[in-house]
Design a protein around this motif. Structure first.
Motif, mmCIF file in Angstrom:
data_model
loop_
_atom_site.group_PDB
_atom_site.id
_atom_site.type_symbol
_atom_site.label_atom_id
_atom_site.label_comp_id
_atom_site.label_asym_id
_atom_site.label_seq_id
_atom_site.Cartn_x
_atom_site.Cartn_y
_atom_site.Cartn_z
ATOM 1 N N PHE A 160 0.841 -1.197 0.000
ATOM 2 C CA PHE A 160 0.000 0.000 0.000
ATOM 3 C C PHE A 160 0.878 1.251 0.000
ATOM 4 N N PHE A 161 0.367 2.284 -0.690
ATOM 5 C CA PHE A 161 1.092 3.538 -0.828
ATOM 6 C C PHE A 161 0.178 4.711 -0.508
ATOM 7 N N LYS A 162 0.783 5.784 0.022
ATOM 8 C CA LYS A 162 0.129 7.092 0.103
ATOM 9 C C LYS A 162 1.022 8.047 -0.661
ATOM 10 N N GLY A 163 0.510 8.532 -1.779
ATOM 11 C CA GLY A 163 1.373 9.251 -2.689
ATOM 12 C C GLY A 163 2.358 8.265 -3.315
ATOM 13 N N GLN A 165 4.922 7.039 -1.361
ATOM 14 C CA GLN A 165 5.582 6.415 -0.216
ATOM 15 C C GLN A 165 4.779 5.204 0.255
ATOM 16 N N ASN A 166 5.476 4.076 0.399
ATOM 17 C CA ASN A 166 4.773 2.891 0.879
ATOM 18 C C ASN A 166 4.473 3.040 2.369
ATOM 19 N N PHE A 191 -5.604 12.850 4.569
ATOM 20 C CA PHE A 191 -6.613 12.839 3.516
ATOM 21 C C PHE A 191 -5.911 12.964 2.155
ATOM 22 N N GLY A 192 -4.967 12.044 1.900
ATOM 23 C CA GLY A 192 -4.203 12.089 0.663
ATOM 24 C C GLY A 192 -4.701 11.072 -0.346
ATOM 25 N N THR A 193 -3.857 10.813 -1.346
ATOM 26 C CA THR A 193 -4.174 9.855 -2.392
ATOM 27 C C THR A 193 -3.507 8.526 -2.078
ATOM 28 N N TYR A 194 -4.308 7.466 -2.053
ATOM 29 C CA TYR A 194 -3.812 6.134 -1.715
ATOM 30 C C TYR A 194 -3.860 5.234 -2.946
#
Length: 311
Positions: A160-163, A165-166, A191-194
Motif C-alpha cells: 500500500f502507498f500514500k502518494g 511512499q509505501n 486525507f491524501g491519495t492512496y
C-alpha cells in the motif's frame, strides 16, 4: 598401514576407470542433466519453452529422448556431446507435468535417465482494486483499505502507498482474499491519495490499483436538532390551535355575545330562543273605576324590548 591405504585408493581409482570404459576402450555415458533454457520453471499459457538434455561424458553418437509423465515426447540424435534442445509449447494445464530425458549410445546398449523437471503454470495478475467501506472520514477516526486482484496465480503480494511512499510492509496472500490495512486519521495530511500494488511470480507483471481519496466528513451542528425540535413543537401548537377554533373558541364567543345582549335588555328568563315569539308576560292588575286607564307591559323576545299597551 599407510601402505595398505594407498593400495586401496589406487584400486578404487582403477575400478572407476574400468567402469567408464568397455572392452573396445570407449567411454560409457554419464547421467544426463535436464534443465530449462529460460532458467525458470514458471510458464504461462501458450508460452514456448526449451529444455536442454546433456550427458557430460560418453562416447558419441548419443541419442536423447524426452518424456512427459513417462510418455515419449520427442527424440534427438547428437553426433557429439553437444546438448539436445527440446522445444515445447504450453497449450494446456497438462503440459506442465513432470519431464525427464534419457541418454543412450551404442557402446553397451545401456542408457541413463536425467533428473526430473516440473513446470508451474502461472497467470498474470489483473489490475487490483483499492476500496474502503467509507469514503468520508474525520480526524480521530479509524479507517480500513482493501486491495484485491481478481485474477492471477497465487500467492499475490500487495503493498500500500500514500502518494509515492509505501505505508505497509509486503502482504502476501495465499488465498483469493483482499489484503487489508488499518489507518488512523490524525491530521489533514492523512486525507491524501492512496494506491496499492500487486505482483506474483509471473515475470515483469506488476500492476497498480486505482487511486482512492478520503474526504473530510462535515460535522453536524449541535443546534440543528434543537431547531428541528422547536419547529415540530410550533407546528403541533398551530395544529392544536386550528382544531380548537370550531370546538371551543367559536361557541365560547357566541355564548359571551348572547349573554351581553340579554344583560342590556334586562331579560333573565331562561326560555329558549325558538319560543321567544310566543313568550308573553302577564301582570295581575286591580279593578279600577270606570273611565280610568291602566297600563301593563307586553314583552316579546323577538324584539327584546317592552311595549306598553293602553287599555
Amino acid at each position: 598401514m599407510f601402505f595398505l591405504t594407498i593400495l586401496l585408493f589406487s584400486y578404487l581409482q582403477m575400478s572407476h576407470q574400468i567402469q567408464k570404459t568397455t572392452a573396445n576402450g570407449k567411454e560409457m555415458l554419464s547421467n544426463p542433466r535436464l534443465m530449462s533454457v529460460q532458467r525458470t520453471l514458471n510458464v504461462v499459457m501458450n508460452e514456448n519453452v526449451s529444455l536442454s538434455c546433456h550427458a557430460d561424458s560418453g562416447s558419441p553418437p548419443v541419442t536423447y529422448t524426452l518424456f512427459k509423465h513417462n510418455q515419449k515426447v520427442s527424440t534427438l540424435n547428437r553426433p557429439d556431446l553437444t546438448p539436445a534442445l527440446f522445444n515445447l509449447t504450453i497449450n494446456s494445464a497438462s503440459d506442465v507435468g513432470e519431464y525427464k530425458c534419457k541418454a543412450e549410445n551404442k557402446v553397451s546398449g545401456g542408457w541413463k535417465y536425467s533428473n526430473s523437471l516440473n513446470f508451474t503454470l502461472v497467470e498474470p495478475i489483473s489490475k487490483p482494486v483499492l476500496s474502503s467501506p467509507t469514503s468520508q472520514a474525520k480526524k480521530g477516526q479509524n479507517v480500513t483499505l482493501s486491495c484485491l486482484s481478481e485474477n492471477g496465480s497465487l500467492p499475490i503480494t500487495y503493498i500500500f502507498f500514500k502518494g509515492k511512499q509505501n505505508i505497509s510492509p509486503p502482504v502476501k496472500m495465499h488465498k483469493r482474499e483482499a489484503a487489508v490495512i488499518f489507518l488512523y486519521i490524525s491530521s489533514s495530511s492523512d486525507f491524501g491519495t492512496y494506491k496499492c500494488r500487486a505482483e506474483n511470480s509471473f515475470r515483469n507483471n506488476t500492476k497498480y490499483s486505482n487511486s482512492f481519496n478520503f474526504t473530510l466528513a462535515e460535522e453536524k451542528s449541535h443546534s440543528q436538532p434543537l431547531i428541528i425540535s422547536l419547529g415540530l413543537i410550533l407546528l403541533l401548537f398551530i395544529i392544536g390551535f386550528a382544531l380548537a377554533i370550531p370546538f371551543f373558541i367559536i361557541p365560547s364567543y357566541k355564548a359571551k355575545k348572547f349573554k351581553s345582549t340579554r344583560s342590556s335588555t334586562g331579560l333573565t328568563s331562561p326560555v329558549n330562543a325558538e319560543d321567544a315569539e310566543s313568550y308573553v308576560i302577564y301582570t295581575e292588575i286591580e279593578p279600577v273605576k270606570s273611565e280610568e286607564y291602566v297600563n301593563f307591559p307586553v314583552i316579546r323576545r323577538e324584539d327584546e324590548k317592552g311595549e306598553n299597551l293602553n287599555l
